[in-house]
Design a protein around this motif. Structure first.
Motif, PDB file in Angstrom:
ATOM      1  N   VAL A 148     -42.129  76.614 -70.442  1.00  0.00           N
ATOM      2  CA  VAL A 148     -41.830  76.248 -69.071  1.00  0.00           C
ATOM      3  C   VAL A 148     -40.871  75.063 -69.086  1.00  0.00           C
ATOM      4  O   VAL A 148     -41.152  74.035 -69.708  1.00  0.00           O
ATOM      5  N   SER A 149     -39.747  75.210 -68.407  1.00  0.00           N
ATOM      6  CA  SER A 149     -38.765  74.123 -68.352  1.00  0.00           C
ATOM      7  C   SER A 149     -37.820  74.366 -67.179  1.00  0.00           C
ATOM      8  O   SER A 149     -37.858  75.425 -66.539  1.00  0.00           O
ATOM      9  N   ALA A 150     -36.966  73.400 -66.929  1.00  0.00           N
ATOM     10  CA  ALA A 150     -35.948  73.565 -65.893  1.00  0.00           C
ATOM     11  C   ALA A 150     -35.067  74.770 -66.208  1.00  0.00           C
ATOM     12  O   ALA A 150     -34.715  75.546 -65.322  1.00  0.00           O
ATOM     13  N   GLU A 151     -34.737  74.926 -67.469  1.00  0.00           N
ATOM     14  CA  GLU A 151     -33.823  76.001 -67.874  1.00  0.00           C
ATOM     15  C   GLU A 151     -34.480  77.381 -67.858  1.00  0.00           C
ATOM     16  O   GLU A 151     -33.816  78.376 -67.566  1.00  0.00           O
ATOM     17  N   THR A 152     -35.774  77.466 -68.190  1.00  0.00           N
ATOM     18  CA  THR A 152     -36.412  78.780 -68.286  1.00  0.00           C
ATOM     19  C   THR A 152     -36.936  79.305 -66.958  1.00  0.00           C
ATOM     20  O   THR A 152     -36.894  80.502 -66.707  1.00  0.00           O
ATOM     21  N   VAL A 153     -37.473  78.409 -66.106  1.00  0.00           N
ATOM     22  CA  VAL A 153     -38.070  78.867 -64.841  1.00  0.00           C
ATOM     23  C   VAL A 153     -37.667  78.034 -63.637  1.00  0.00           C
ATOM     24  O   VAL A 153     -38.163  78.247 -62.535  1.00  0.00           O
ATOM     25  N   GLY A 154     -36.810  77.051 -63.842  1.00  0.00           N
ATOM     26  CA  GLY A 154     -36.413  76.199 -62.739  1.00  0.00           C
ATOM     27  C   GLY A 154     -37.415  75.096 -62.427  1.00  0.00           C
ATOM     28  O   GLY A 154     -37.398  74.529 -61.344  1.00  0.00           O
ATOM     29  N   SER A 155     -38.281  74.798 -63.368  1.00  0.00           N
ATOM     30  CA  SER A 155     -39.259  73.728 -63.168  1.00  0.00           C
ATOM     31  C   SER A 155     -38.546  72.426 -62.812  1.00  0.00           C
ATOM     32  O   SER A 155     -37.499  72.112 -63.362  1.00  0.00           O
ATOM     33  N   GLN A 156     -39.144  71.680 -61.908  1.00  0.00           N
ATOM     34  CA  GLN A 156     -38.535  70.426 -61.486  1.00  0.00           C
ATOM     35  C   GLN A 156     -39.175  69.203 -62.134  1.00  0.00           C
ATOM     36  O   GLN A 156     -38.537  68.154 -62.226  1.00  0.00           O
ATOM     37  N   HIS A 157     -40.437  69.308 -62.549  1.00  0.00           N
ATOM     38  CA  HIS A 157     -41.136  68.113 -63.008  1.00  0.00           C
ATOM     39  C   HIS A 157     -41.901  68.260 -64.313  1.00  0.00           C
ATOM     40  O   HIS A 157     -42.465  67.279 -64.792  1.00  0.00           O
ATOM     41  N   VAL A 158     -41.955  69.447 -64.876  1.00  0.00           N
ATOM     42  CA  VAL A 158     -42.797  69.621 -66.058  1.00  0.00           C
ATOM     43  C   VAL A 158     -42.103  70.477 -67.121  1.00  0.00           C
ATOM     44  O   VAL A 158     -41.364  71.406 -66.800  1.00  0.00           O
ATOM     45  N   PHE A 159     -42.337  70.086 -68.367  1.00  0.00           N
ATOM     46  CA  PHE A 159     -41.936  70.878 -69.529  1.00  0.00           C
ATOM     47  C   PHE A 159     -43.216  71.230 -70.268  1.00  0.00           C
ATOM     48  O   PHE A 159     -44.130  70.392 -70.386  1.00  0.00           O
ATOM     49  N   MET A 160     -43.299  72.442 -70.785  1.00  0.00           N
ATOM     50  CA  MET A 160     -44.411  72.843 -71.651  1.00  0.00           C
ATOM     51  C   MET A 160     -43.854  73.778 -72.697  1.00  0.00           C
ATOM     52  O   MET A 160     -43.074  74.684 -72.388  1.00  0.00           O
ATOM     53  N   GLY A 161     -44.221  73.529 -73.938  1.00  0.00           N
ATOM     54  CA  GLY A 161     -43.747  74.382 -75.018  1.00  0.00           C
ATOM     55  C   GLY A 161     -44.489  74.075 -76.299  1.00  0.00           C
ATOM     56  O   GLY A 161     -45.443  73.296 -76.323  1.00  0.00           O
ATOM     57  N   ILE A 162     -44.033  74.696 -77.352  1.00  0.00           N
ATOM     58  CA  ILE A 162     -44.598  74.467 -78.682  1.00  0.00           C
ATOM     59  C   ILE A 162     -43.654  73.535 -79.427  1.00  0.00           C
ATOM     60  O   ILE A 162     -42.443  73.746 -79.455  1.00  0.00           O
ATOM     61  N   VAL A 163     -44.230  72.491 -80.015  1.00  0.00           N
ATOM     62  CA  VAL A 163     -43.468  71.558 -80.841  1.00  0.00           C
ATOM     63  C   VAL A 163     -44.050  71.630 -82.247  1.00  0.00           C
ATOM     64  O   VAL A 163     -45.265  71.561 -82.433  1.00  0.00           O
ATOM     65  N   THR A 164     -43.171  71.775 -83.223  1.00  0.00           N
ATOM     66  CA  THR A 164     -43.590  71.891 -84.617  1.00  0.00           C
ATOM     67  C   THR A 164     -42.900  70.812 -85.444  1.00  0.00           C
ATOM     68  O   THR A 164     -41.701  70.570 -85.280  1.00  0.00           O
ATOM     69  N   LEU A 165     -43.691  70.178 -86.310  1.00  0.00           N
ATOM     70  CA  LEU A 165     -43.135  69.229 -87.274  1.00  0.00           C
ATOM     71  C   LEU A 165     -43.359  69.843 -88.656  1.00  0.00           C
ATOM     72  O   LEU A 165     -44.484  69.894 -89.145  1.00  0.00           O
ATOM     73  N   PRO A 166     -42.291  70.371 -89.260  1.00  0.00           N
ATOM     74  CA  PRO A 166     -42.424  71.041 -90.555  1.00  0.00           C
ATOM     75  C   PRO A 166     -42.954  70.103 -91.650  1.00  0.00           C
ATOM     76  O   PRO A 166     -42.832  68.882 -91.541  1.00  0.00           O
ATOM     77  N   PRO A 167     -43.516  70.673 -92.711  1.00  0.00           N
ATOM     78  CA  PRO A 167     -44.029  69.843 -93.808  1.00  0.00           C
ATOM     79  C   PRO A 167     -42.905  69.014 -94.422  1.00  0.00           C
ATOM     80  O   PRO A 167     -41.768  69.486 -94.555  1.00  0.00           O
ATOM     81  N   GLY A 168     -43.232  67.765 -94.722  1.00  0.00           N
ATOM     82  CA  GLY A 168     -42.263  66.879 -95.349  1.00  0.00           C
ATOM     83  C   GLY A 168     -41.244  66.294 -94.397  1.00  0.00           C
ATOM     84  O   GLY A 168     -40.353  65.559 -94.804  1.00  0.00           O
ATOM     85  N   ARG A 169     -41.362  66.583 -93.120  1.00  0.00           N
ATOM     86  CA  ARG A 169     -40.393  66.075 -92.149  1.00  0.00           C
ATOM     87  C   ARG A 169     -41.029  64.978 -91.301  1.00  0.00           C
ATOM     88  O   ARG A 169     -42.228  64.930 -91.121  1.00  0.00           O
ATOM     89  N   ARG A 170     -40.187  64.121 -90.768  1.00  0.00           N
ATOM     90  CA  ARG A 170     -40.613  63.069 -89.850  1.00  0.00           C
ATOM     91  C   ARG A 170     -39.641  63.010 -88.692  1.00  0.00           C
ATOM     92  O   ARG A 170     -38.501  63.432 -88.816  1.00  0.00           O
TER      93      ARG A 170
END
Length: 138
Positions: free
Chosen positions: A31-53
């Motif tokens: 859910v984001s402004a770009e995907t559904v036109g959301s005005q106030h909220v973002f929702m998604g999956i965030v991944t931090l790969p192994p060995g990354r910061r």
């Protein structure tokens, strides 16, 4: 099934195109402004790969809330000098207020995966990198 809110049609979002954000974590927008036109909220999956910061950064105008759904514990550093350290494990909720400097480090062997929300709807959120603070995190 169709969802109606305030006279407008709701939306089902299939997984979007993944990308690496400026701070270094991988995003899969839902859910984001770009995907559904959301005005106030973002929702998604965030991944931090192994060995990354992530790079030291602040989200200047928005709060971020995450729920860790999988992976080994990661290190979270917060504060003006990144002096506060906590471990975040699967099943933990994580909150980062606006303007709080932070770095996440995945020292594990598998990706750390989060459901993420924030009150900034755009995919390319407004953030400020602090490269001079990166060296403060081991």
């Amino acid at each position: 099934m169709e969802i109606t809110l305030n006279g407008t049609k709701g939306a089902v979002v299939r997984a979007g195109a993944k990308f690496t954000a400026e701070q270094g974590s991988d995003y899969e927008p839902g859910v984001s402004a770009e995907t559904v036109g959301s005005q106030h909220v973002f929702m998604g999956i965030v991944t931090l790969p192994p060995g990354r910061r992530t790079k030291a950064h602040v989200h200047q105008f928005h709060e971020t809330a995450l729920y860790m759904i999988g992976g080994e514990p990661i290190d979270l550093y917060t504060g003006e000098q990144l002096e506060h350290h906590e471990l975040v494990a699967a099943g933990d909720y994580l909150y980062v207020p606006a303007n709080v400097l932070h770095v996440a480090v995945n020292r594990g062997t598998v990706p750390a995966v989060f459901v993420a929300t924030r009150n900034e709807a755009t995919l390319n959120e407004r953030l400020i990198l602090s490269p001079e603070k990166d060296r403060l995190v081991p």
